[in-house]
Design a protein around this motif. Structure first.
Motif, mmCIF file in Angstrom:
data_model
loop_
_atom_site.group_PDB
_atom_site.id
_atom_site.type_symbol
_atom_site.label_atom_id
_atom_site.label_comp_id
_atom_site.label_asym_id
_atom_site.label_seq_id
_atom_site.Cartn_x
_atom_site.Cartn_y
_atom_site.Cartn_z
ATOM 1 N N LYS A 99 -5.108 -0.200 -11.128
ATOM 2 C CA LYS A 99 -5.212 1.250 -11.360
ATOM 3 C C LYS A 99 -4.889 2.049 -10.103
ATOM 4 O O LYS A 99 -4.315 3.131 -10.173
ATOM 5 C CB LYS A 99 -6.635 1.589 -11.837
ATOM 6 C CG LYS A 99 -6.815 1.383 -13.326
ATOM 7 C CD LYS A 99 -8.120 1.980 -13.796
ATOM 8 C CE LYS A 99 -8.206 1.859 -15.323
ATOM 9 N NZ LYS A 99 -9.461 2.381 -15.844
ATOM 10 N N SER A 100 -5.266 1.473 -8.962
ATOM 11 C CA SER A 100 -5.075 2.205 -7.696
ATOM 12 C C SER A 100 -3.597 2.368 -7.351
ATOM 13 O O SER A 100 -3.247 3.202 -6.521
ATOM 14 C CB SER A 100 -5.789 1.460 -6.566
ATOM 15 O OG SER A 100 -5.285 0.136 -6.492
ATOM 16 N N SER A 128 0.827 -1.231 0.000
ATOM 17 C CA SER A 128 0.000 0.000 0.000
ATOM 18 C C SER A 128 0.851 1.267 0.000
ATOM 19 O O SER A 128 0.389 2.321 -0.412
ATOM 20 C CB SER A 128 -0.922 -0.008 1.213
ATOM 21 O OG SER A 128 -0.139 -0.034 2.395
ATOM 22 N N HIS A 129 2.105 1.168 0.468
ATOM 23 C CA HIS A 129 2.939 2.374 0.528
ATOM 24 C C HIS A 129 3.884 2.472 -0.681
ATOM 25 O O HIS A 129 4.874 3.189 -0.637
ATOM 26 C CB HIS A 129 3.728 2.442 1.840
ATOM 27 C CG HIS A 129 4.633 1.281 2.084
ATOM 28 N ND1 HIS A 129 4.269 -0.023 1.864
ATOM 29 C CD2 HIS A 129 5.907 1.222 2.546
ATOM 30 C CE1 HIS A 129 5.267 -0.829 2.167
ATOM 31 N NE2 HIS A 129 6.272 -0.078 2.586
ATOM 32 N N LEU A 130 3.563 1.713 -1.746
ATOM 33 C CA LEU A 130 4.350 1.790 -2.991
ATOM 34 C C LEU A 130 3.443 2.198 -4.140
ATOM 35 O O LEU A 130 2.390 1.584 -4.367
ATOM 36 C CB LEU A 130 4.984 0.434 -3.305
ATOM 37 C CG LEU A 130 5.666 0.310 -4.668
ATOM 38 C CD1 LEU A 130 6.924 1.171 -4.742
ATOM 39 C CD2 LEU A 130 6.027 -1.143 -4.980
ATOM 40 N N SER A 131 3.836 3.236 -4.841
ATOM 41 C CA SER A 131 3.083 3.658 -6.028
ATOM 42 C C SER A 131 3.986 3.574 -7.246
ATOM 43 O O SER A 131 5.186 3.816 -7.170
ATOM 44 C CB SER A 131 2.593 5.093 -5.853
ATOM 45 O OG SER A 131 1.902 5.493 -7.023
ATOM 46 N N LEU A 132 3.353 3.235 -8.363
ATOM 47 C CA LEU A 132 4.092 3.112 -9.617
ATOM 48 C C LEU A 132 3.887 4.391 -10.429
ATOM 49 O O LEU A 132 2.755 4.838 -10.580
ATOM 50 C CB LEU A 132 3.499 1.936 -10.383
ATOM 51 C CG LEU A 132 4.443 1.055 -11.184
ATOM 52 C CD1 LEU A 132 5.429 0.390 -10.267
ATOM 53 C CD2 LEU A 132 3.624 0.011 -11.928
ATOM 54 N N ILE A 133 4.940 4.963 -10.913
ATOM 55 C CA ILE A 133 4.798 6.107 -11.812
ATOM 56 C C ILE A 133 5.315 5.644 -13.164
ATOM 57 O O ILE A 133 6.514 5.376 -13.330
ATOM 58 C CB ILE A 133 5.571 7.338 -11.291
ATOM 59 C CG1 ILE A 133 5.015 7.748 -9.922
ATOM 60 C CG2 ILE A 133 5.464 8.488 -12.285
ATOM 61 C CD1 ILE A 133 5.707 8.930 -9.274
ATOM 62 N N VAL A 134 4.382 5.487 -14.121
ATOM 63 C CA VAL A 134 4.737 4.974 -15.447
ATOM 64 C C VAL A 134 5.109 6.158 -16.332
ATOM 65 O O VAL A 134 4.318 7.074 -16.521
ATOM 66 C CB VAL A 134 3.560 4.189 -16.067
ATOM 67 C CG1 VAL A 134 3.986 3.543 -17.373
ATOM 68 C CG2 VAL A 134 3.047 3.135 -15.106
ATOM 69 N N THR A 135 6.328 6.126 -16.809
ATOM 70 C CA THR A 135 6.829 7.254 -17.601
ATOM 71 C C THR A 135 7.409 6.761 -18.920
ATOM 72 O O THR A 135 7.561 5.549 -19.127
ATOM 73 C CB THR A 135 7.887 8.040 -16.784
ATOM 74 O OG1 THR A 135 8.225 9.228 -17.478
ATOM 75 C CG2 THR A 135 9.146 7.209 -16.545
ATOM 76 N N ASN A 136 7.710 7.689 -19.799
ATOM 77 C CA ASN A 136 8.370 7.374 -21.071
ATOM 78 C C ASN A 136 7.630 6.255 -21.822
ATOM 79 O O ASN A 136 8.212 5.219 -22.127
ATOM 80 C CB ASN A 136 9.831 6.980 -20.803
ATOM 81 C CG ASN A 136 10.659 7.025 -22.070
ATOM 82 O OD1 ASN A 136 10.306 7.704 -23.036
ATOM 83 N ND2 ASN A 136 11.752 6.288 -22.092
ATOM 84 N N PHE A 137 6.353 6.488 -22.103
ATOM 85 C CA PHE A 137 5.545 5.456 -22.765
ATOM 86 C C PHE A 137 4.846 6.009 -24.002
ATOM 87 O O PHE A 137 4.740 7.239 -24.162
ATOM 88 C CB PHE A 137 4.494 4.901 -21.787
ATOM 89 C CG PHE A 137 3.567 5.945 -21.209
ATOM 90 C CD1 PHE A 137 2.439 6.379 -21.898
ATOM 91 C CD2 PHE A 137 3.836 6.494 -19.967
ATOM 92 C CE1 PHE A 137 1.594 7.341 -21.360
ATOM 93 C CE2 PHE A 137 2.999 7.465 -19.429
ATOM 94 C CZ PHE A 137 1.884 7.893 -20.124
#
Lengths: 188, 178
Positions: free
Chosen positions: A123-124, A98-107
């Motif tokens: 999605k969350s 729960s304390h990890l978020s993914l930031i998807v970049t360069n796509f």
């Protein structure tokens, strides 16, 4: 005179020695492959990024808010163009702390949904960095990179080349030793 | 007594060295082939020479430790002369030739092989079957052989253990299942 049993025992010992030497050779070759390809799981601090971000509020850069665990939150930058990222996501298997978020970049806008579906990213647990807005703002040019925060302040940014390395940071609270070397000493 | 102990000791050390070198050569003949080719032998003969040298080292080590006769001692001396000649050849050619002797541990061919010649001469010129005879002697010889094999295995394991740990890390970093 050597008996047949003694001869067999000696031959077996010699064969065992050759097999052991062959094992050493195989391991040496693998070590050479590892060095040549640069595959490692060393968590290396991104010095430039750390210097820029340290002590700042992650929300100021557009990082999503997260529930912290013991005050710690983590943001993992990944890209569909990065093979290592895909391996890490595959290993996570959709189970995001729960304390990890993914930031998807360069796509690529047209293919990112398919990639996220294939990588089983809920999605969350993710934010899409459209047009590399966040990455450009902080000068990020390498994935996978993790940004570690404590009490809503960024502590360091580092490369995490494997799932095991990621878990070492997120679950075990590993901090690269270089971070401690940079902490300024305040003298009154 | 002292002479007998010294001769057993020399035979044991020579046996350990030859067992380690022979098993390395048979396990990784490629590096020995490269060494043989660089010494001036033809590519066609290099495979036979590499394998033959490895087998010869194992055979000489075994017979030296198990049947300490005149022939194994002279064969040990002959191998030592071959090693020294290879070292001298590398010096004459003025080339850095990697020695595949002990899986790269001994570096390049040259003075090291020549400096070892007195040791091989001492082993070769030592009295065969020193001190003892009969059953006691046979059991002592078996013990010497097992001791030499255990020493080589322990030496290999000493280098292998940290590398196996590193290989485990490589496996994780490639994303293999834990």
């Amino acid at each position: 005179m050597m008996t047949a049993a003694a001869f067999a025992a000696v031959a077996a010992l010699l064969i065992a020695l050759v097999c052991l030497a062959a094992l050493v050779e195989v391991v040496n070759t693998l070590e050479h492959v590892q060095q040549t390809t640069g595959i490692s799981e060393e968590i290396v601090e991104n010095q430039a990024l750390s210097d820029l971000l340290r002590g700042k509020d992650p929300a100021a850069f557009g990082f999503p808010s997260l529930h912290s665990v013991g005050g710690a939150t983590f943001y993992l930058f990944v890209s569909p163009k990065c093979l290592n990222c895909a391996t890490i996501l595959e290993r996570l298997g959709g189970q995001f702390p729960s304390h990890l978020s993914l930031i998807v970049t360069n796509f690529e806008e047209e293919s990112v949904d398919g990639w996220l579906l294939g990588a089983n990213v809920p999605k969350s647990s993710r934010v899409l960095d459209h047009s590399r807005r966040i990455a450009n703002q902080i000068g990020l040019n390498q994935t996978p990179t993790i940004v570690s925060c404590f009490n809503e302040k960024i502590v360091f940014a580092a490369s995490v080349p494997s799932h095991r390395a990621l878990m070492k940071v997120v679950k075990d609270g590993y901090i690269p030793s270089s971070v401690f070397e940079e902490v300024p000493t305040h003298q009154e | 007594m002292v002479t007998s102990f010294l001769n057993h000791g020399l035979a044991l050390i020579a046996g350990i060295l030859l067992l380690a070198a022979g098993s390395s050569k048979l396990a990784a003949p490629g590096s020995v082939q490269r060494t043989v080719i660089e010494l001036g032998f033809s590519r066609a003969s290099s495979a036979v020479l590499a394998a033959g040298l490895g087998l010869a080292e194992l055979a000489v080590a075994s017979t030296l430790l198990l049947n300490d006769g005149r022939v194994p001692r002279l064969a040990t001396l002959a191998l030592g002369i071959c090693f020294a000649a290879a070292g001298a050849r590398a010096l004459v050619l003025d080339k850095r030739i990697e020695c595949g002797c002990l899986q790269g541990l001994t570096g390049s061919l040259g003075w090291a092989q020549i400096a070892m010649l007195p040791f091989w001469v001492a082993v070769g010129s030592g009295p065969s079957r020193p001190g003892q005879s009969g059953e006691t002697s046979i059991s002592t010889r078996y013990m010497l052989f097992v001791a030499a094999a255990v020493a080589v295995a322990a030496w290999r394991c000493f280098f292998l253990a940290p590398r196996l740990v590193a290989m485990g890390r490589l496996r994780y970093s490639l994303g293999a299942p834990q």
